[in-house]
Every structure is written in structure tokens, then in C-alpha cells.
Design a protein around this motif. Sequence first.
Motif, PDB file in Angstrom:
ATOM      1  N   MET A  93      73.970  26.846  49.157  1.00  0.00           N
ATOM      2  CA  MET A  93      73.130  27.202  50.325  1.00  0.00           C
ATOM      3  C   MET A  93      71.549  26.493  49.997  1.00  0.00           C
ATOM      4  SD  MET A  93      73.477  31.120  51.362  1.00  0.00           S
ATOM      5  CE  MET A  93      73.617  31.931  49.608  1.00  0.00           C
ATOM      6  N   VAL A  94      71.290  26.406  48.719  1.00  0.00           N
ATOM      7  CA  VAL A  94      69.923  25.544  48.356  1.00  0.00           C
ATOM      8  C   VAL A  94      70.375  24.071  48.771  1.00  0.00           C
ATOM      9  CG1 VAL A  94      68.799  24.543  46.407  1.00  0.00           C
ATOM     10  CG2 VAL A  94      69.454  26.958  46.341  1.00  0.00           C
ATOM     11  N   ALA A  95      71.566  23.360  48.636  1.00  0.00           N
ATOM     12  CA  ALA A  95      71.872  21.997  48.734  1.00  0.00           C
ATOM     13  C   ALA A  95      71.849  21.858  50.531  1.00  0.00           C
ATOM     14  CB  ALA A  95      73.228  21.622  48.339  1.00  0.00           C
ATOM     15  N   MET A 102      62.394  37.160  48.054  1.00  0.00           N
ATOM     16  CA  MET A 102      62.124  35.989  47.034  1.00  0.00           C
ATOM     17  C   MET A 102      62.192  34.639  47.816  1.00  0.00           C
ATOM     18  SD  MET A 102      64.511  37.461  43.945  1.00  0.00           S
ATOM     19  CE  MET A 102      63.744  36.879  42.649  1.00  0.00           C
ATOM     20  N   ARG A 103      61.686  33.565  47.137  1.00  0.00           N
ATOM     21  CA  ARG A 103      61.342  32.108  47.845  1.00  0.00           C
ATOM     22  C   ARG A 103      61.637  30.987  46.617  1.00  0.00           C
ATOM     23  NH1 ARG A 103      55.742  30.895  49.685  1.00  0.00           N
ATOM     24  NH2 ARG A 103      55.318  31.086  47.330  1.00  0.00           N
ATOM     25  N   ARG A 104      62.471  30.139  46.995  1.00  0.00           N
ATOM     26  CA  ARG A 104      62.592  29.068  46.172  1.00  0.00           C
ATOM     27  C   ARG A 104      61.952  27.650  46.927  1.00  0.00           C
ATOM     28  NH1 ARG A 104      67.648  26.246  43.044  1.00  0.00           N
ATOM     29  NH2 ARG A 104      66.740  24.275  42.825  1.00  0.00           N
ATOM     30  N   ARG A 105      61.094  27.042  46.170  1.00  0.00           N
ATOM     31  CA  ARG A 105      60.484  26.025  46.613  1.00  0.00           C
ATOM     32  C   ARG A 105      61.381  24.967  46.654  1.00  0.00           C
ATOM     33  NH1 ARG A 105      55.721  26.744  49.671  1.00  0.00           N
ATOM     34  NH2 ARG A 105      54.364  27.895  48.374  1.00  0.00           N
ATOM     35  N   LEU A 106      61.673  24.020  47.722  1.00  0.00           N
ATOM     36  CA  LEU A 106      62.593  22.920  47.738  1.00  0.00           C
ATOM     37  C   LEU A 106      61.958  21.626  47.700  1.00  0.00           C
ATOM     38  CD1 LEU A 106      65.121  24.598  50.386  1.00  0.00           C
ATOM     39  CD2 LEU A 106      65.075  24.841  47.961  1.00  0.00           C
ATOM     40  N   LEU A 107      60.682  21.401  47.541  1.00  0.00           N
ATOM     41  CA  LEU A 107      60.110  20.165  47.623  1.00  0.00           C
ATOM     42  C   LEU A 107      60.529  19.359  46.621  1.00  0.00           C
ATOM     43  CD1 LEU A 107      56.543  21.351  48.536  1.00  0.00           C
ATOM     44  CD2 LEU A 107      58.114  20.347  50.046  1.00  0.00           C
ATOM     45  N   ALA A 108      60.760  17.833  46.618  1.00  0.00           N
ATOM     46  CA  ALA A 108      60.869  16.945  45.659  1.00  0.00           C
ATOM     47  C   ALA A 108      62.507  16.929  45.371  1.00  0.00           C
ATOM     48  CB  ALA A 108      60.184  17.261  44.364  1.00  0.00           C
TER      49      ALA A 108
END
Length: 188
Positions: free
Chosen positions: A124-126, A182-188
Amino acid sequence: MRSLDWADLPTVHALEQRLFPLDAWPLSFFEQELAQAGPESDGGTRAYRVVVGPGAGPGTATDTLARMETGTEADSNTTAGEAAGVVLGYCGVMCVPPLADVQTIAVAPEAEGRGLGTAMLLWMVAEARRHRATDLLLEVRADNPRAQQLYARHGFDYIHTRAGYYPGDAQRGSARVDALIMRRRLLA
């Protein structure tokens, strides 16, 4: 792991009811979500995956996990009919950049501790990154520390509480349960 297929819905819904008896999604909700899946060019905003293993009698989930670990599980392009319907887990993500949201993630109890939750979360992150989302959000029950730990291990940070978001168990007299955002930043 492969795309969730319409033929998977009855089995996925049965697992949903087993895992989340107090707040399971109705079958119609899964149908509505899957209808929104598809290529971004066609307006699709959802993507769903399922981990399915071949059914071969008693101990099927355990046998399937053993085959997964040895690399002899069904091919990731196996169709729902070919996989014989032992659903070990499922997940879904909504991507409407700049945000993405984990819609659902679940692992059958007999398949826990084998890395399926991690594999689905990382997919899901990808997927969110592929759709150019800058943040991936999720909600988790405040009374589910195991899931919270999984998310924290993979870069998710607590950002907010939704008080009383999840139903309690009326038969046991338990109060509603908070949702932790909850949050995960996906920048960079």
C-alpha cells in the motif's frame, strides 16, 4: 499477493465478519469499493489485494503458509478460481493525491506472525507513492496495540484521535473505542 477479484468477495467478507464482528463492512461496501478500483486513467481511486492460498483440506492455511515460505505457493497472477479460496489476508488503499488512505487491512488469525500484514502494508505504501501521494493515512483501534506497533515500525506516526469512532460490545457493556489516526510521509 494478487488483485482482489469479484469472485473473492464472499470469502473476504466472511473473514471480515470473523475478524471484526462489531464493525465489519457489509458486502455491499466491498462491492462499492471494488467498483472504484482500476486504472487511474479510467478514474480508479482504489486498489485492493488479497493473499490467497490453495485449499487442500484440514490445515489449509498452515499448509499454504508453508508453501509460501518455500516459494511453492500459487503464482501471484493466479485467478480466484485457480487459488481455491483460502483467504489469508486482504488490503485496500484509496489514492486521491496528495493523500492516500488505508481503507482496510486484515490477516486471518491462523496466518498472523508470518509477515503478511507487513507485505500488504508495504504494498500500500508503494501503491500510494506510485499515485504520487505525499501522505498515507490510516485509522487503527486504540485497543489494538499489535497493529499500532506494525504501523509504527513502518514509519507511521500518531497525529490525532477520533473519540468513540469504533463501536463497543453492547453485550459486554464495553464503551465505544477511539480511533488513532496515523500518518506516514511519503516525500522523497
